[in-house]
Design an enzyme around this catalytic site. Sequence first.
Site, PDB file in Angstrom:
ATOM      1  NE  ARG A  64       4.451  34.105 -26.543  1.00  0.00           N
ATOM      2  CZ  ARG A  64       5.628  34.591 -26.909  1.00  0.00           C
ATOM      3  NH1 ARG A  64       5.730  35.812 -27.435  1.00  0.00           N
ATOM      4  NH2 ARG A  64       6.721  33.881 -26.760  1.00  0.00           N
TER       5      ARG A  64
ATOM      6  CG  ASP B  57      12.666  37.611 -22.982  1.00  0.00           C
ATOM      7  OD1 ASP B  57      11.517  37.810 -23.421  1.00  0.00           O
ATOM      8  OD2 ASP B  57      13.654  37.479 -23.734  1.00  0.00           O
TER       9      ASP B  57
END
Length: 430
Positions: A65, A306
Amino acid sequence: MSRILIRNGRLLDPVSRADQVGDVLVEEGRIARLGSSLEAAGAEVIEAEGCWVAPGLVDMHVHLREPGYEYKEDIASGGRAAVAGGFSAVACMANTRPANDDPSVTKFIIDQARQNSPARIYPIAAATVGLGGEVMTEMAALYEAGAVAFSDDGATVENAGLMRRVLEYSKMVNAPVVVHAEDAGLRGGGVVNEGAVSTRLGLPGNPCAAEEVRVARDLSLARLTGARLHVAHVSTAAAVELIGRARDEGVQVTAEVTPHHLTLDDSATQGYDTNTKVSPPLRSKADIEACRRGLASGVIDVIATDHAPHASYEKDTEFVSAPPGLIGLETAFPVVMDLVRSGELEPLDLLRCLSTNAARILGRRGGQLGEGLPADLVVLDPEHIWKYVPAEGYSKSRNSPWAGKELVGRAVATLVAGEVVYRLDRGVID
Ligand code: DOR
């Protein structure tokens, strides 16, 4: 440089398939010796009786992120969550803001990682500008800057002609193209697996065929171009079948499956828990079985988490509007230990899927336990029973379907380049 002695562990090397009790001596950042009754004056000792000592785990699919969404995760917090889960290296996806579609972003990630992350971080660059699916990125320049693979993960490349070009350009640098294999038209607004559960919940379904047709297309393009295709987060029996067949025919394809697609079926969404909303969605029990068999037979090479952090306020909404994704770095090992406990995978095979194969696909060192190699290591206690409380972990986010659950198996120490970066009793060591 530290001197570390790991004592009396079950030494597991997925490459040579050696499996015996012994000691590991780490000196000058490398595995100096593997043996028994090793002595090392002044060394930090890690008692590993009853534990596995293995190459540090390598996760080729995480979302860190940063830049842009640091309120969900950043390279420092994600790197800390990684080593707490036993991962010495992770590859991070390009769906940041800005996207990792420019060498300046790739270099920024590498710089941040060097300064702030205890785990090695390998950036995966976008295949198309802004993950928009319209214009290719400067793939050679991104590779030069340090990208290890190309992917629009989270988004899909709908234009087959463009995908063909991406695959062709990837060959120039011999890096894999990692595909989020989902046909956007077929997926439509689907948020759970299409079937009895989606009907019962009254939620729009995402059919298995969305994955099947896209995997079929991308396998055709891999065959056409001779490029290296890596299928991310396989979730359907049909995809496993297609990948196995293409590989037998000589197509250069590898594939990964997540811990959640190996263990949770779509009935887990029945309570509308948005932490079970993932992309691709949790599928049927039959799909899970096929993915597990695919892993055991080697059709699927890698287990990748993931790891997809999202803030609580984003997940705390109606199922249809919540962002897809769950955090997985700190729970992956105990969750996938289920396959060892059931007898479907030997410990060496599990470790191959959790380290060796990902390192090989990314063209990095790692995944091997041998004298002289860089000491990226993990000590795993396969019997450790603990309750997972996300707030006590290292990720900035809490979105886990395993929150509050009792898990069995845990990393007790992680080493990167010969330094102890995590110990269960001390936490992450800066
Ligand atoms: O569940 C997912 N979340 N799947 C993806 O492919 C993207 C990811 C994200 O970025 O949140």
